[in-house]
Design a protein around this motif. Sequence first.
Motif, mmCIF file in Angstrom:
data_model
loop_
_atom_site.group_PDB
_atom_site.id
_atom_site.type_symbol
_atom_site.label_atom_id
_atom_site.label_comp_id
_atom_site.label_asym_id
_atom_site.label_seq_id
_atom_site.Cartn_x
_atom_site.Cartn_y
_atom_site.Cartn_z
ATOM 1 N N SER A 28 -1.308 8.706 -11.091
ATOM 2 C CA SER A 28 -1.263 7.253 -11.208
ATOM 3 C C SER A 28 -0.583 6.629 -9.990
ATOM 4 O O SER A 28 0.372 7.177 -9.445
ATOM 5 C CB SER A 28 -0.503 6.865 -12.476
ATOM 6 N N LYS A 29 -1.119 5.487 -9.577
ATOM 7 C CA LYS A 29 -0.572 4.763 -8.429
ATOM 8 C C LYS A 29 -0.649 3.271 -8.739
ATOM 9 O O LYS A 29 -1.598 2.818 -9.376
ATOM 10 C CB LYS A 29 -1.407 5.089 -7.183
ATOM 11 N N LYS A 30 0.331 2.534 -8.284
ATOM 12 C CA LYS A 30 0.311 1.080 -8.461
ATOM 13 C C LYS A 30 0.188 0.425 -7.097
ATOM 14 O O LYS A 30 0.784 0.882 -6.121
ATOM 15 C CB LYS A 30 1.586 0.609 -9.152
ATOM 16 N N LEU A 31 -0.614 -0.618 -7.033
ATOM 17 C CA LEU A 31 -0.712 -1.455 -5.840
ATOM 18 C C LEU A 31 -0.313 -2.866 -6.244
ATOM 19 O O LEU A 31 -0.796 -3.384 -7.258
ATOM 20 C CB LEU A 31 -2.136 -1.503 -5.290
ATOM 21 N N GLU A 32 0.541 -3.470 -5.457
ATOM 22 C CA GLU A 32 0.895 -4.868 -5.697
ATOM 23 C C GLU A 32 -0.114 -5.753 -4.976
ATOM 24 O O GLU A 32 -0.787 -5.312 -4.041
ATOM 25 C CB GLU A 32 2.313 -5.156 -5.208
ATOM 26 N N LYS A 33 -0.197 -6.999 -5.399
ATOM 27 C CA LYS A 33 -1.090 -7.962 -4.767
ATOM 28 C C LYS A 33 -0.852 -7.958 -3.260
ATOM 29 O O LYS A 33 0.288 -8.015 -2.798
ATOM 30 C CB LYS A 33 -0.833 -9.355 -5.349
ATOM 31 N N GLY A 34 -1.935 -7.832 -2.478
ATOM 32 C CA GLY A 34 -1.845 -7.839 -1.033
ATOM 33 C C GLY A 34 -1.734 -6.455 -0.409
ATOM 34 O O GLY A 34 -1.881 -6.322 0.805
ATOM 35 N N MET A 55 -9.659 -5.955 -7.060
ATOM 36 C CA MET A 55 -9.573 -5.657 -5.634
ATOM 37 C C MET A 55 -10.788 -6.231 -4.919
ATOM 38 O O MET A 55 -11.777 -6.567 -5.556
ATOM 39 C CB MET A 55 -9.500 -4.143 -5.417
ATOM 40 N N ARG A 56 -10.676 -6.305 -3.616
ATOM 41 C CA ARG A 56 -11.818 -6.725 -2.813
ATOM 42 C C ARG A 56 -12.011 -5.736 -1.673
ATOM 43 O O ARG A 56 -11.065 -5.118 -1.190
ATOM 44 C CB ARG A 56 -11.636 -8.131 -2.249
ATOM 45 N N ALA A 57 -13.266 -5.585 -1.249
ATOM 46 C CA ALA A 57 -13.615 -4.826 -0.053
ATOM 47 C C ALA A 57 -14.087 -5.857 0.959
ATOM 48 O O ALA A 57 -14.910 -6.720 0.634
ATOM 49 C CB ALA A 57 -14.721 -3.822 -0.346
ATOM 50 N N PHE A 58 -13.551 -5.778 2.196
ATOM 51 C CA PHE A 58 -13.929 -6.771 3.192
ATOM 52 C C PHE A 58 -13.913 -6.190 4.596
ATOM 53 O O PHE A 58 -13.276 -5.181 4.863
ATOM 54 C CB PHE A 58 -13.032 -8.009 3.112
ATOM 55 N N TYR A 59 -14.650 -6.864 5.465
ATOM 56 C CA TYR A 59 -14.684 -6.568 6.892
ATOM 57 C C TYR A 59 -13.872 -7.642 7.597
ATOM 58 O O TYR A 59 -13.770 -8.765 7.117
ATOM 59 C CB TYR A 59 -16.111 -6.647 7.446
ATOM 60 N N ARG A 60 -13.372 -7.323 8.773
ATOM 61 C CA ARG A 60 -12.694 -8.311 9.619
ATOM 62 C C ARG A 60 -13.292 -8.180 11.016
ATOM 63 O O ARG A 60 -13.289 -7.105 11.592
ATOM 64 C CB ARG A 60 -11.195 -8.030 9.651
ATOM 65 N N ASN A 61 -13.821 -9.311 11.557
ATOM 66 C CA ASN A 61 -14.442 -9.242 12.881
ATOM 67 C C ASN A 61 -13.387 -9.356 13.981
ATOM 68 O O ASN A 61 -12.179 -9.461 13.695
ATOM 69 C CB ASN A 61 -15.563 -10.286 13.027
ATOM 70 N N ALA A 96 -5.764 -5.184 -2.861
ATOM 71 C CA ALA A 96 -5.475 -5.645 -4.225
ATOM 72 C C ALA A 96 -5.356 -7.170 -4.220
ATOM 73 O O ALA A 96 -4.569 -7.725 -3.459
ATOM 74 C CB ALA A 96 -4.190 -5.003 -4.737
ATOM 75 N N LEU A 97 -6.134 -7.823 -5.071
ATOM 76 C CA LEU A 97 -6.028 -9.277 -5.238
ATOM 77 C C LEU A 97 -5.077 -9.623 -6.376
ATOM 78 O O LEU A 97 -4.645 -10.767 -6.496
ATOM 79 C CB LEU A 97 -7.404 -9.887 -5.494
ATOM 80 N N THR A 98 -4.782 -8.644 -7.210
ATOM 81 C CA THR A 98 -3.784 -8.753 -8.277
ATOM 82 C C THR A 98 -3.010 -7.440 -8.263
ATOM 83 O O THR A 98 -3.378 -6.516 -7.534
ATOM 84 C CB THR A 98 -4.443 -8.927 -9.663
ATOM 85 N N SER A 99 -1.981 -7.336 -9.074
ATOM 86 C CA SER A 99 -1.346 -6.019 -9.180
ATOM 87 C C SER A 99 -2.351 -5.097 -9.869
ATOM 88 O O SER A 99 -3.080 -5.505 -10.770
ATOM 89 C CB SER A 99 -0.028 -6.099 -9.950
#
Length: 191
Positions: A28-34, A55-61, A96-99
């Motif tokens: 088990s692992k926890k991720l906080e928002k951000g 969560m979100r998956a995104f690209y950054r140009n 992570a967009l939320t915890s």
Amino acid sequence: MTDLKAFFNTLTPVSAKSWSRFSALFTSKKLEKGEYFIKEGQIAKEIGFLERGIMRAFYRNNEAVEYNKHFFVNPCFIGGYASLITGRPNQIFQEALTSCTIQVAKFADIQNLFPTCPDIERGARVLAEQFFVQKEQREIEIVLLDADKRYQIFKDTFPQLEQQIPQYHIASYLGVTPTQLSRIRKKLSGK
């Protein structure tokens, strides 16, 4: 782990022996928002199962403009899948967009089960097939559908998400500006 077991059993039935070996690989692992599960440029080694959170998956140009590729809402698997398969650096961020609560396993350890646990290998194949279909459908939506239709598909695919994440993330996912999204929402609500 019950969520993981229930989810995996929707992919394929799993024997008690295989499940015991498979579930033992996860911690088990926890991720906080951000916080990030994986960043661009990393070589993916782990796969995660999102038990709770968004969560979100995104690209950054090169100009630091972000483009949302996908949203992950529990229960689902997450990870830099292309990097896991190819061994090349990951090209997307997963944030992570939320915890979030995640079950994490080393992908190589899961692959090592395949020769003796064909039900686990079958589940992995079905999951890969689902990812492929989702990816193709998303590409068709972006190219062939107008923003109004893409927004409606978003609402159907991710009910409740609009109330849980910032509108600019949704606009990025749809390939529109936040102002355009506001106009679309207003038009479709009949106001």
